[in-house]
Design a protein around this motif. Structure first.
Motif, PDB file in Angstrom:
ATOM      1  N   PHE A 146      -5.970   1.142   5.082  1.00  0.00           N
ATOM      2  CA  PHE A 146      -5.761  -0.287   4.847  1.00  0.00           C
ATOM      3  C   PHE A 146      -5.845  -1.023   6.182  1.00  0.00           C
ATOM      4  CE2 PHE A 146      -1.196  -0.277   6.115  1.00  0.00           C
ATOM      5  CZ  PHE A 146      -0.962   1.084   6.078  1.00  0.00           C
ATOM      6  N   HIS A 205      -7.125  -0.032  -4.613  1.00  0.00           N
ATOM      7  CA  HIS A 205      -6.529   1.300  -4.804  1.00  0.00           C
ATOM      8  C   HIS A 205      -7.631   2.354  -4.705  1.00  0.00           C
ATOM      9  CE1 HIS A 205      -3.774   4.077  -7.363  1.00  0.00           C
ATOM     10  NE2 HIS A 205      -4.891   4.756  -7.141  1.00  0.00           N
ATOM     11  N   TYR A 226      -2.606  -5.330  -2.667  1.00  0.00           N
ATOM     12  CA  TYR A 226      -2.970  -4.271  -3.608  1.00  0.00           C
ATOM     13  C   TYR A 226      -3.589  -4.821  -4.882  1.00  0.00           C
ATOM     14  CZ  TYR A 226      -2.616  -0.448  -6.905  1.00  0.00           C
ATOM     15  OH  TYR A 226      -2.924   0.509  -7.836  1.00  0.00           O
ATOM     16  N   SER A 252      -9.694   2.240  -1.264  1.00  0.00           N
ATOM     17  CA  SER A 252      -8.999   2.652  -0.040  1.00  0.00           C
ATOM     18  C   SER A 252      -9.101   4.156   0.221  1.00  0.00           C
ATOM     19  CB  SER A 252      -7.533   2.230  -0.107  1.00  0.00           C
ATOM     20  OG  SER A 252      -6.847   2.988  -1.083  1.00  0.00           O
ATOM     21  N   MET A 259       0.807  -1.214   0.000  1.00  0.00           N
ATOM     22  CA  MET A 259       0.000   0.000   0.000  1.00  0.00           C
ATOM     23  C   MET A 259       0.849   1.277   0.000  1.00  0.00           C
ATOM     24  SD  MET A 259      -3.060  -0.929  -0.493  1.00  0.00           S
ATOM     25  CE  MET A 259      -4.224   0.358  -0.021  1.00  0.00           C
TER      26      MET A 259
END
Lengths: 282, 282, 282, 282
Positions: free
Chosen positions: B220, B265, B260, B268, B64
């Motif tokens: 995350f 992406h 990921y 988040s 991340m």
């Protein structure tokens, strides 16, 4: 005074919370019930020594079990809650004026009684006139239910002890049968991180996806549950939680939420690769 | 043998991990450095007794911190890593063949030495020819850097001890100054859940958004950090992490990741309402 | 349910006891008062989070604070108890029919009230007609007392908080002054093992031996106190606890005891060399 | 760095010691062997996770296992030590110049090797020329021994795992058979306080008193063992540990001890009533 509640989250990991007072301890036919007062989380309730709900973060769980489905179908009239004895799920449901009936089936009356006495924050709406409390086994209830529901929320403990039968093919099939055409099932789906929890997550998802045309999993941050990474399953007969979500309508309802919002509704269905692979490979 | 590593995550919350062996203990000019072997998390590294990295979940953090920026701008050539002594961030960066230079500035050489000896899982690429290690203060480094970077990753400890200066206006301004026109800054941004961490989260974000035209925060699940809910800040001169992300190009690179993916992406950056409000109100 | 009471016996040593129920918590003007139910020790009482008395081993402490002096002088008529709010010391005293008056001076009424409610095992004889309860400061009481006592038992907490003034020269001198010619002073004297306790042990003994012609220390095994090695001081105007003990008379009283007996009376004054040296070198 | 060694002394009681460093971990054919460094106790050794010996208080155990017998019979020439791998018992024995031979039978060579490396405080005299090390099973050794011993010291672990056979009738009988006319057997006899330990204490004593004409039990304060109240058994063919003790001779040897002295020798045989009753009723 050094009093610590300790949850053995796994054989090798313990979360300990400093306790100011042990407010209640009792034992029902089903489980041990305890309530504690703490500096960090306010009051919290445990069942068989496992963390269920804290005043500090119950809003996360109850937002996410309720509003994702309600924004997907903001026409729900009849709701069935299985478990949820603390009342937090019902509380969120009662915020929708168009919901007409909420049947809550909690096997353990003691959990409700204790929540009413010690956790008004979650139990305050159990007296709403639309709410019918049934203190019986949810497994039997869904087998025998005569009416259809638009939404079933399975707000259960882990699949050990009283919660076990709520993770079976038979239970999920019965849920399917008593759901209306637009019906949605949301169920507590454990966690992907520690093996013992991801094992149950995979088993539950694998069963549900064989029964429901649409079956997805969404995630949220629940700090007082093991690993803090927790999941709900979303299953339905025809509604997709993203494509069919009616955020305009949901927003127009003016329901203030501390965790849920339309963005996180969508975002919560984006899972880490390792979680997605676990679910796909079942 | 009952040996437990305990982190006092707050004054009232402790996470304890059963330890099989205490592999290393040492003290640098900056901090205590320890490495443990555990059943649940494999080997793990602590600094001043605080959990930094475990073999089980380091992939989450390193995925991340790295790939969100790299998918936003898959043309990055020069990267500066501040901190990151375990090497995991550099490892992820070296997977991009078009990156030409990675300067890593870690104040504490002992962290690197210990990681090389005990944590090959994260440190394995520190010997990549594109990597230049500087054992010096990141604060001074960004003040004096002569070259421009396309990406700065601040992989720091909490803003206590050696990490403190990495949460200041001066540091963020110097980062801005040494970033290229497309430059991106990603920084470890603490957590929204417990007060002491959310306090730092808010302070950091409030400073960065006054300096960078684009400043966002993404989340995350990091189970071994306090509350398991962790954040990175994304700041840039002109690139938006969602609108400008080039997922087609990123996917074409064929980089296999365990946490990921393009969906997460995007997802988040959707934050819980209470987190978004904390950030907006600063 | 995993609830653990933890006492930080030193900065580096913790004793943890599994708790079934936290029966009571309260706060007086002087201290926190808590009562717990446990599997191992039955009910136990803590003050400011420190272990005071458990149902399992209170007999050890109360036997040893009372019967050593009573066997040394089985003619005692008037007794003063300082502290001892749980009532166990008084309970042992009431077993002697020839004792005419027991004045108990406990600064904290809450300790007595809580003991009466939760610890009948120790508090059962507080209603004996010979017992007079004074809820006031023991330090003042001995300063102003007009009558003479044959025996003073100082059943105090550690010399921190309310117990502090009970470890001073002034207090011991006042005790001396209100004792009859045969008078005996027994005082809780901490422990030789951990530094912080042995420090207080030495200070107390050094003061008392300057005031009383006879001053000795005796030991016993108290498993729930830090290190399990605990001491009482024995001071008197003329009676020696071994030479003058009248075991024949004591035995003829037929008092059944679980810890105390004439042999252990004598043996308890034989101290390990390192303890004796600590006491001699003060 | 918060690293805690925790011993589960019973299912409901835990003693935790803050650890600075885990110096050694290993596994022999018999047990896990670990060495820790701590602030409070210096270095300490555990077997299968149970506390065996700490630098701070090993003198108590080793004084009491050795000098009581040696003062009872200060003419001992040949000694057999069963167990005692840390070397502390041998160290005390080597202080008697008239002892000619010390056979030490330790089943687990690793314990000796580790003690030599990490615990010079106890192991320093294992190289004394009078000492013969046998790495074999003590049970077999006493069955086959051809020579007579004047003293046998059973310095064993609890009767679980490798120590189990050292608590049997057969073992005690074989000890009897290889003792000289003046022979003495001292054996580690557990503790009276927690049920699981007092159970073993009673069983051991009940067997020994059927075999030896003289069989007594003496106590000492061992803070790092469960409850801190620990016992040795003293058995002999004709010597009584009090009536026959030759303190004049022992004192003339000029052996400086930190726990043992002639007074505590005598005092340690005076047991609390509840302990004496447990032993008598077996």
């Amino acid at each position: 005074m050094e009093l610590w509640y300790t949850e053995e989250q796994t054989d090798n990991v313990r979360l300990s919370i400093k306790v100011k007072e042990h407010l209640y301890t009792g034992k029902s036919d089903f489980q041990d019930v305890d309530v504690f007062e703490s500096e960090e989380f306010g009051k919290f309730l445990t069942l068989d020594g496992l963390m269920m709900v804290t005043e500090k973060d119950e809003f996360i769980y109850h937002d996410m079990i309720t509003h994702v489905a309600m924004a997907t179908n903001p026409n729900v009239k009849n709701v069935l809650v299985i478990g949820g004895g603390d009342g937090g799920t019902v509380r969120e449901l009662t915020r929708y004026p168009f919901i007409e009936k909420i049947d809550m089936v909690e096997i353990d009356k003691l959990v409700v009684d204790v929540s009413i006495e010690y956790l008004p924050i979650t139990s305050s709406k159990l007296s709403d006139p639309r709410v019918n409390l049934y203190f019986e086994d949810g497994i039997e209830f869904v087998k025998n239910a005569k009416h259809k529901y638009d939404l079933i929320l399975v707000d259960s403990t882990d699949p050990i002890g009283p919660g076990e039968g709520l993770f079976t093919n038979e239970f999920y099939t019965n849920c399917y049968n008593i759901l209306s055409e637009d019906g949605i099932l949301v169920n507590q789906s454990e966690s992907p991180y520690y093996d013992q929890f991801s094992h149950e997550m995979k088993r539950a998802h694998s069963k549900i996806k064989n029964i429901f045309p649409i079956s997805k999993v969404y995630q949220f941050h629940m700090p007082t549950y093991p690993s803090g990474h927790w999941l709900f399953g979303f299953a339905s007969k025809k509604l997709d939680p993203i494509k069919d979500a009616d955020f305009e309508k949901w927003t127009s309802l003016g329901i203030k939420t501390k965790y849920y919002n339309p963005q996180i509704h969508v975002g919560s269905f984006s899972l880490p690769t390792y979680v997605q692979e676990m679910l796909d490979n079942e």
